[in-house]
Write a protein that holds these residues in place. Structure first.
Motif, PDB file in Angstrom:
ATOM      1  N   VAL A  59       8.892 -25.449   8.326  1.00 51.98           N
ATOM      2  CA  VAL A  59       8.484 -25.597   6.918  1.00 51.98           C
ATOM      3  C   VAL A  59       7.670 -24.522   6.487  1.00 51.98           C
ATOM      4  CG1 VAL A  59       7.764 -26.900   5.208  1.00 51.98           C
ATOM      5  CG2 VAL A  59       8.560 -28.074   7.175  1.00 51.98           C
ATOM      6  N   GLU A  67       4.967 -19.867   7.837  1.00 55.76           N
ATOM      7  CA  GLU A  67       4.925 -21.417   7.963  1.00 55.76           C
ATOM      8  C   GLU A  67       3.717 -22.162   7.645  1.00 55.76           C
ATOM      9  OE1 GLU A  67       6.150 -21.720  12.150  1.00 55.76           O
ATOM     10  OE2 GLU A  67       7.717 -20.762  11.808  1.00 55.76           O
ATOM     11  N   LEU A  95       9.268 -25.846  -0.994  1.00 55.88           N
ATOM     12  CA  LEU A  95       9.142 -26.383   0.544  1.00 55.88           C
ATOM     13  C   LEU A  95      10.406 -25.900   1.022  1.00 55.88           C
ATOM     14  CD1 LEU A  95       7.376 -29.691   0.579  1.00 55.88           C
ATOM     15  CD2 LEU A  95       6.550 -27.558   1.267  1.00 55.88           C
ATOM     16  N   PHE A  97      12.847 -25.699   4.545  1.00 60.89           N
ATOM     17  CA  PHE A  97      12.965 -26.144   5.960  1.00 60.89           C
ATOM     18  C   PHE A  97      14.141 -25.238   6.672  1.00 60.89           C
ATOM     19  CE2 PHE A  97      11.744 -29.653   3.405  1.00 60.89           C
ATOM     20  CZ  PHE A  97      10.617 -30.396   4.129  1.00 60.89           C
TER      21      PHE A  97
END
Length: 112
Positions: A59, A67, A95, A97
């Protein structure tokens, strides 16, 4: 090369109600982003996932940024919740992923 992620919807009917659930299918090497969250005192992230993904779900706050969390995940056919510490600055952030090995369905995530 770009991987196209898919959004799925599931409709469940019963007892006079209809519920709609959605999730994102994330292929290996793909990045999925969500914008924007007003982050305040967040120290943990939880994700509900299933699929063949293994290792870590990474993330970050930008597509190529540092990260802010690494969430260990394992291959599983059923929905499971995984939790990891998160180090993110307060303020408005996106955010992103990234799943590197296998594919997952991302049902939800929670910031605490």
């Amino acid at each position: 090369m770009y991987s196209l992620n898919k959004v799925y919807w599931e409709v469940r009917e019963g007892s006079g109600t209809t519920s709609i659930y959605g999730w994102v299918s994330v292929r290996a090497g793909a990045i999925v982003g969500f914008k924007y969250f007003d982050i305040k005192e967040v120290s943990e992230i939880s994700v509900k996932v299933r699929g063949t993904g293994k290792g870590e779900l990474q993330v970050s706050t930008t597509t190529s940024g540092e990260e802010v969390a690494r969430i260990p995940i394992s291959p599983e056919k059923d929905w499971l919740m995984y939790t990891a510490p998160m180090k993110i600055n307060d303020g408005v952030n996106a955010l992103y992923f990234y799943q590197g090995d296998g594919a997952i369905d991302l049902y939800s995530f929670t910031l605490e």
